[in-house]
Design a protein around this motif. Structure first.
Motif, PDB file in Angstrom:
ATOM      1  N   ILE C 121      48.759  26.055  33.694  1.00 49.49           N
ATOM      2  CA  ILE C 121      48.224  27.257  34.355  1.00 49.49           C
ATOM      3  C   ILE C 121      49.402  28.182  34.647  1.00 49.49           C
ATOM      4  O   ILE C 121      50.568  27.778  34.542  1.00 49.49           O
ATOM      5  CB  ILE C 121      47.466  26.936  35.665  1.00 49.49           C
ATOM      6  CG1 ILE C 121      48.386  26.186  36.646  1.00 49.49           C
ATOM      7  CG2 ILE C 121      46.202  26.121  35.370  1.00 49.49           C
ATOM      8  CD1 ILE C 121      47.773  25.954  38.007  1.00 49.49           C
ATOM      9  N   ASP C 122      49.101  29.422  35.042  1.00 50.07           N
ATOM     10  CA  ASP C 122      50.160  30.392  35.275  1.00 50.07           C
ATOM     11  C   ASP C 122      50.917  30.029  36.540  1.00 50.07           C
ATOM     12  O   ASP C 122      50.353  29.510  37.509  1.00 50.07           O
ATOM     13  CB  ASP C 122      49.574  31.807  35.361  1.00 50.07           C
ATOM     14  CG  ASP C 122      48.948  32.226  34.026  1.00 50.07           C
ATOM     15  OD1 ASP C 122      49.191  31.533  33.009  1.00 50.07           O
ATOM     16  OD2 ASP C 122      48.204  33.224  34.012  1.00 50.07           O
ATOM     17  N   TYR C 123      52.191  30.351  36.553  1.00 49.95           N
ATOM     18  CA  TYR C 123      53.043  29.915  37.661  1.00 49.95           C
ATOM     19  C   TYR C 123      54.127  30.939  37.955  1.00 49.95           C
ATOM     20  O   TYR C 123      54.557  31.685  37.085  1.00 49.95           O
ATOM     21  CB  TYR C 123      53.703  28.570  37.324  1.00 49.95           C
ATOM     22  CG  TYR C 123      54.557  28.624  36.082  1.00 49.95           C
ATOM     23  CD1 TYR C 123      53.993  28.422  34.813  1.00 49.95           C
ATOM     24  CD2 TYR C 123      55.916  28.921  36.153  1.00 49.95           C
ATOM     25  CE1 TYR C 123      54.761  28.514  33.662  1.00 49.95           C
ATOM     26  CE2 TYR C 123      56.695  29.009  35.003  1.00 49.95           C
ATOM     27  CZ  TYR C 123      56.103  28.809  33.749  1.00 49.95           C
ATOM     28  OH  TYR C 123      56.856  28.911  32.620  1.00 49.95           O
ATOM     29  N   GLY C 124      54.511  30.942  39.213  1.00 48.68           N
ATOM     30  CA  GLY C 124      55.657  31.724  39.651  1.00 48.68           C
ATOM     31  C   GLY C 124      56.549  30.844  40.492  1.00 48.68           C
ATOM     32  O   GLY C 124      56.264  29.657  40.681  1.00 48.68           O
ATOM     33  N   PHE C 125      57.632  31.418  40.998  1.00 45.90           N
ATOM     34  CA  PHE C 125      58.553  30.650  41.840  1.00 45.90           C
ATOM     35  C   PHE C 125      58.898  31.410  43.109  1.00 45.90           C
ATOM     36  O   PHE C 125      59.038  32.638  43.093  1.00 45.90           O
ATOM     37  CB  PHE C 125      59.874  30.370  41.100  1.00 45.90           C
ATOM     38  CG  PHE C 125      59.724  29.448  39.927  1.00 45.90           C
ATOM     39  CD1 PHE C 125      59.402  28.113  40.129  1.00 45.90           C
ATOM     40  CD2 PHE C 125      59.889  29.913  38.633  1.00 45.90           C
ATOM     41  CE1 PHE C 125      59.262  27.251  39.038  1.00 45.90           C
ATOM     42  CE2 PHE C 125      59.754  29.059  37.548  1.00 45.90           C
ATOM     43  CZ  PHE C 125      59.427  27.723  37.751  1.00 45.90           C
ATOM     44  N   HIS C 126      59.057  30.643  44.185  1.00 50.79           N
ATOM     45  CA  HIS C 126      59.841  31.097  45.325  1.00 50.79           C
ATOM     46  C   HIS C 126      61.260  30.570  45.123  1.00 50.79           C
ATOM     47  O   HIS C 126      61.447  29.455  44.640  1.00 50.79           O
ATOM     48  CB  HIS C 126      59.338  30.490  46.646  1.00 50.79           C
ATOM     49  CG  HIS C 126      57.886  30.647  46.913  1.00 50.79           C
ATOM     50  ND1 HIS C 126      57.322  31.828  47.303  1.00 50.79           N
ATOM     51  CD2 HIS C 126      56.864  29.740  46.890  1.00 50.79           C
ATOM     52  CE1 HIS C 126      56.015  31.649  47.508  1.00 50.79           C
ATOM     53  NE2 HIS C 126      55.716  30.394  47.251  1.00 50.79           N
ATOM     54  N   MET C 127      62.233  31.352  45.561  1.00 52.72           N
ATOM     55  CA  MET C 127      63.629  30.891  45.491  1.00 52.72           C
ATOM     56  C   MET C 127      63.955  30.144  46.776  1.00 52.72           C
ATOM     57  O   MET C 127      63.961  30.741  47.854  1.00 52.72           O
ATOM     58  CB  MET C 127      64.540  32.118  45.344  1.00 52.72           C
ATOM     59  CG  MET C 127      66.010  31.793  45.207  1.00 52.72           C
ATOM     60  SD  MET C 127      66.401  31.287  43.500  1.00 52.72           S
ATOM     61  CE  MET C 127      66.874  29.584  43.749  1.00 52.72           C
ATOM     62  N   CYS C 128      64.192  28.857  46.670  1.00 53.90           N
ATOM     63  CA  CYS C 128      64.463  28.053  47.863  1.00 53.90           C
ATOM     64  C   CYS C 128      65.959  27.957  48.087  1.00 53.90           C
ATOM     65  O   CYS C 128      66.689  27.379  47.281  1.00 53.90           O
ATOM     66  CB  CYS C 128      63.844  26.674  47.665  1.00 53.90           C
ATOM     67  SG  CYS C 128      64.106  25.603  49.060  1.00 53.90           S
ATOM     68  N   VAL C 129      66.417  28.548  49.196  1.00 54.12           N
ATOM     69  CA  VAL C 129      67.849  28.700  49.462  1.00 54.12           C
ATOM     70  C   VAL C 129      68.315  27.622  50.439  1.00 54.12           C
ATOM     71  O   VAL C 129      67.783  27.499  51.542  1.00 54.12           O
ATOM     72  CB  VAL C 129      68.122  30.093  50.068  1.00 54.12           C
ATOM     73  CG1 VAL C 129      69.598  30.258  50.382  1.00 54.12           C
ATOM     74  CG2 VAL C 129      67.639  31.184  49.118  1.00 54.12           C
ATOM     75  N   THR C 130      69.298  26.843  50.036  1.00 52.11           N
ATOM     76  CA  THR C 130      69.805  25.795  50.936  1.00 52.11           C
ATOM     77  C   THR C 130      71.299  25.922  51.192  1.00 52.11           C
ATOM     78  O   THR C 130      71.843  25.213  52.014  1.00 52.11           O
ATOM     79  CB  THR C 130      69.545  24.397  50.325  1.00 52.11           C
ATOM     80  OG1 THR C 130      70.341  24.265  49.136  1.00 52.11           O
ATOM     81  CG2 THR C 130      68.082  24.195  49.987  1.00 52.11           C
TER      82      THR C 130
END
Lengths: 460, 460, 460, 460
Positions: C121-130
């Motif tokens: 299925i279609d997908y996007g991302f959040h940028m997870c900053v650590t």
């Protein structure tokens, strides 16, 4: 010149407690401290070591020989003030209630007549306004000048006592401009009347319907509204007999923004549970008082409010009717039961036992709630409410090691019941002095008859 | 069967905007999408490329031929609905006002007679209750069954329109049990009457005293109180014409705890400044409407409330009186000026120009406030308030590149002034369709006479 | 050109429900309405009468093949998105998690590699900053330009994931200036670490200590703080997985003053009781997820928040670990159990069954919470989240008369348990279309492999 | 035995004012009242008719010879306490500040050495904790037993003084269990550091940037957070130097629910305007103190908080650095200017002149804020803070008819400036008694050297 030294006690005031002697002269306290070695021989000495000396109680909400509820209350100024004295209260502020059509000054005169020569402790009056038509506001100035600097109005009881919002505004504004203040009975009477009618229509005519027809919200709404109206009138306001958490919160919110708003509660809202309305037969009629008793969440909020200062006065709302009388009038319809209960005699003992000894409030807070704060609120401080040089020698000797048993059989209140029957409280009021006179000892009145003085009160 | 295709516009609904064609058949929208290639030849095609299509406005607060304020309003159902149509409003809910002593059903019949055959757009009624004595509550069920599912009461105007708290409680409870709702005019009328009397006593009898006698707190108090009474009655409540920050906050607090409380404001509270009360002579009388216009802090709070949803409807409160009439009646005492102003014609243009183009609200929110939300609130959705298959083809063609000039000389409202004289707004309402009929073009009514239908409304 | 007509269903969008046909062409919806008679012969017709058509679910909080908790999660982009598809979700936004020391763009590339060619299925991302040291903020612009317009940070897990208040401020400000937004895991990690250490010191090392070490106040404090910091940074903020009443109130307060603050909750916080932590042996480890499950008072507040809009998104926080794996790592110390649980497959069914059919939310609200609002929040609307002309044809055919049985044995999630074992829910997801392709039928994946597209997302 | 009678003054305590004589014996007050006629001949008599007697000031926030800010403060225990004495303060509680790596007990010993034999008034210590590693919490019990029952921590100044939330929680919990309390410097240091870096990066390196980098929200956030952490730790909390409206509201909210939360403000936050940061050259460096001075809305809130009790203590935060020293260190970067200003000498005069005579507070409130409340808060009451039998004879003779002129040239503070230069205040402190000794007269120290006693303080 007669001088008396109460020596060796803990002297408790609202700000601090100290071990000290109290020197009394001509009915006034003249010095507090280590005085035993200083005062000479010409002085009576009373040993109060191990005892607490607290300022004589100031009860600012009593109804003696009151005509307000149709039937007169069971205590007159003699029996009521004797009960007060035996319970450690040395000052009351009662209500001079206007009958419809009567001028305020006439109403006041009637109440002076009831009290003069009969009260055994000092007394003042709130002017209770029930009829504002035709120029009654114009009398306010004269009322205040006569030492009656507070007015009482009702937001409930349409047709008899209730004022509408416009009248409330008028009273607040007029009193405020004179430096007076207004005591408000805050309940939304119109909604209550609907709920009460519904209950009667459903055949629920017994005493418990008194509780059901007055849910907490009926009080809270009125408190919130009255604060708003007082804001618009730019006048101080004082709420009598608050019973609910929401009311405490509303007062707190107003106080936080420094509005001149104060709240009172009564001993029974702090100590009695609404399960009393489930008592069999007409016995529940004993606690048909207004507002009704509330659930624990509200009692907890009231105790918390005492600590935070959002509730600043504990009064009795002594408004006694014999149970027989209540039943005679209201057996068939709870709306006809005269609303009210006793309290003038046991307020000081209950708040000490349940509050101080129950770990809820400090000794200093006890004095504040029962004496200092009501005296300040109503223009009697520091004449009343404190044990300090210059103040009236109204002093209660309290034995923390003693105990108090409450019973209708032994009470001085002229009543055939007490809702506290059989309660045993830590602490015992041993002696009570009023202006230096010993007037009660071990729960018995020992003073002269009719010795009470009228207390004209200052504006604020 | 007649079919029309509006093609190539931006179709704006409260939830989204899409480029699409709208197919209309028999007065209803039957499809939305890329339809040009699908629909066959048998279809009228209207080019609306570059335009916005928004749902026809739903104005739920109008007073046409209203007897409420003594003098009848200047617009009747014909002139008023023509003005509405020209301004992009295709549905109104007016007030069927009871005269003292009249039964509700009689009052309703009178208003049906006024509207039938004269209104050019669809219309419904709120039942305006002013006299509850002798069994009027018993009529509520029949009123609701006839499609009038909302009731209006006043907390101001003692002696003519005002209900007391008990009556408010009764109306709320009775309507609520029937699935109806109650629209409340929230002002503390009693306090206002005192403040107004004071001003007159000081000789301040001009129009500006209208403002001074109605400070924001007089509205806020009533809103807070009515919410409390609705809570006790366990009934939904809707506030008409909110004008103050405190009211928005009170509604927000109630909504946060999920109480059924909604608030409306009107175009003029969003756009006009109280400096208009300083206009010379009697000109300030133009804006003697109730509540009065408020300072910027309140307007900002209202705009913010529109964004947060705490104010969910923008109505006109169209209640027009010619300035000459206002002056004739109230030149010597502002209390005699009939309260009200115009608005039905320019609500859609003003909110688009000041709100959307002013950067305060989105296009979708504009549709929500002027059409979708009022339709939902009053049981008309999705018949009205949305452009979607199945809905009535009530559609406004709005040209974002055009502009609107407001002037008394050119308005359709039957009035000798407009408080917006000379305003120039971005955006122009070009065409207005009601149930598929083109009824207005370029600000001129082009439809048939008396074509409006009565809209019975659902309960909620 | 292939055209499909889904005809005869109830089409449910967040704003309204209508009986209509949906015409699909080239993966997009091209029209909605009464189309059966209009479209010609060259069209596949699918009979969905009696069914609901809802927009394909948008799950904005999933952790597929995630390295965040040390151990990788049990589902990769293939198994996870297949489970999603079978459960009616057609879009996810997963987390591209930075490993300490890694550049953001490198981290992003790694996650693109994981998803590309595997997601169905279609997908996007959040940028997870650590890890913010040495110039990571400078990468934000490039990240946003690549279609990753949201960033995720943690206020808990000192030493691995946690950012301090200054870093939170930096991230908010930097993202905000770029038109991006920040997703915050709000818990006071430092206080939690103390409470957890105490429990271990007392020998309480089992899974229930996970609950005990994270009392509601640890979440509420962090929410309040993050809102304050977002205010100072003048940036929008979005809270993931809110679980407490206090958090809902904090978000509501901010929203009332029109701050750009939004809150998400997850299916399990709405439906599961903390008594699950009392299950015997290590079984309680199943619900070691963060924040922990909460008492009913909190669940009620979350449901109320969904109604009022103060909680606007329901996600799954799908972060699965097999129970065996959880036990292997954390049998001796609950702090070592990888935190997380499943959810991607049953979110849509659970919210329909418990929410809509449980009488808590409307159908329209259901669509808003699961599709429209998350799509709007994260820059995917109206491409995703709505059934309307112009939108992707991501459509779920839901049979209200069917039922859904949840069991680990039959689920598509690659996991050895489900906390909903044996639950039977009203409603059944029959068919799922993604860009017009039928990809799931009766809970089985029927689409092509690796057909999902990356979704670059807009700024807000 | 030496006895002294101060006769004929108004004796002011926090609860009331009375005309009375005060009898002193062996450094203690032994009686208050009408004593002139009772005490015999063997008594020194001092005529204080027409004067006010107020309890000696208790200043619970001073930094004498403090190493906290890198550079030592300009006053040591001798010069600082002499300045205090001349200004009517007879008790201080200073900070025993730990240097990184030092044990608490060692730090305490260092400060005892600084004060012993040098202080001229009685003094106690707060234990200022800056380094919690390796067992420092274990020392708390011994610290408390030595009479240091309060601890101080900073939420700002990362790298030197700041504790993180976990450490704050540890300190609160550990102190609370010992009956101690924690004084908190509440500012979000991390956000401030960012804002300060930004200003420097923009080239704004002058003193005014101190103000700009510490907006009100940086304080309010920290106050709200610390209250939440204190709640979780179930411990009392005391905020030093509150400067903002939001902080007052946060404390009020906590106090309303009876949380053990108290707030202090300082003289300069009540009296000085931030326009002082606009002074030319480096002169603005005079008021680089933390938090910075605030706008009128905040000062008004603080005054209101004093009235409502939400702010209960007024201290000086005396932390003096010569302007030359400030400039030497911070001329090129405001972050290097040692933060702090003077106050120990003029606190009593300023609060009397601006507060009592400015009509903002009553005389009794003045005594409460400057003496009674701080003494109660920190376990020194009724030894200090009240004029009553049994208390230390720390008494200030204040002439309401006199006036006070403030000038750097004449002050006892060892400093080259005062921000109050040229101020003329109504009221004059004429004589100051400490334990019965006259130690200051007309602003000049007249007592013995090094006469101050260490005050071990009780737990609460």
């Amino acid at each position: 010149m007669h001088r008396t030294l109460l020596y060796g006690a803990q002297v408790v005031n609202s700000a601090s407690t100290q071990t000290a002697d109290v020197l009394i002269e001509n009915g006034r306290v003249v010095a507090v401290g280590e005085l035993a070695a200083i005062v000479g021989e010409n002085c009576e000495r009373i040993d109060v070591r191990g005892k607490l000396l607290v300022p004589g109680g100031v009860d600012v909400h009593t109804h003696l020989e009151s005509p307000l509820n149709g039937a007169p209350t069971a205590d007159d100024f003699e029996s009521g003030t004797i009960a007060a004295a035996c319970g450690g209260t040395t000052t009351i502020v009662d209500f001079a209630a206007q009958v419809k059509g009567q001028t305020l000054l006439d109403a006041l005169a009637v109440h002076h007549d009831k009290a003069r020569g009969r009260a055994v402790i000092d007394y003042g009056f709130h002017m209770c306004v029930t009829d504002l038509v035709s120029g009654k506001l114009a009398e306010f100035a004269e009322v205040v000048q006569s030492g009656v600097s507070s007015f009482k109005v009702f937001m409930a009881y349409r047709g008899t006592l209730m004022v509408n919002d416009g009248e409330l505004f008028d009273v607040l504004r007029t009193a405020g401009r004179l430096g007076g203040q207004v005591c408000v009975h805050a309940e939304n009477g119109d909604v209550i009347d609907r709920l009460a009618s519904d209950l009667v229509a459903e055949g629920r005519t017994g005493p418990k319907s008194h509780l059901l027809s007055r849910p907490p919200e009926t009080e809270v709404e009125a408190v919130v509204r009255a604060i708003a109206i007082a804001d618009m009138a730019d006048a101080p306001i004082y709420f009598v007999h608050l019973s609910t958490q929401g009311s405490v919160e509303a007062v707190a919110e107003a106080r936080h923004r420094n509005a001149s708003v104060a709240g009172e509660t009564c001993t029974h809202y702090l100590t009695l549970d609404p399960s009393l309305y489930d008592q069999p037969g007409f016995k529940a009629g004993e606690v048909v008082l207004t507002p009704p008793l509330r659930e624990k969440v509200h009692r907890d909020a009231l105790w918390r409010g005492l600590t935070t200062g959002d509730v600043s006065v504990v009064s009795s709302d002594h408004c006694p009717y014999c149970l027989a009388e209540k039943e005679r009038l209201g057996a068939h319809d709870f709306r006809e039961i005269p609303n009210g209960g006793p309290g003038i005699e046991h307020r000081m003992s209950l708040l000490y036992g349940e509050g101080v000894r129950g770990g809820r409030i400090s000794l200093e807070k006890y004095v504040e709630l029962t004496a200092a704060a009501p005296a300040k609120q109503f223009g009697l401080y520091p004449k009343k409410g404190v044990i300090a040089a210059g103040s009236d020698a109204d002093i209660v000797v309290l034995d923390p090691a003693g105990e108090t048993v409450i019973s209708a059989a032994t009470q001085n209140q002229r009543l055939d019941y007490t809702p506290y029957e059989g309660w045993v409280l830590p602490g015992r009021i041993e002696q009570v002095f009023s202006r230096g006179d010993l007037i009660a000892a071990s729960g018995t009145y020992v003073g002269a008859r009719g010795r009470g003085n009228y207390l004209p009160r200052a504006t604020v």
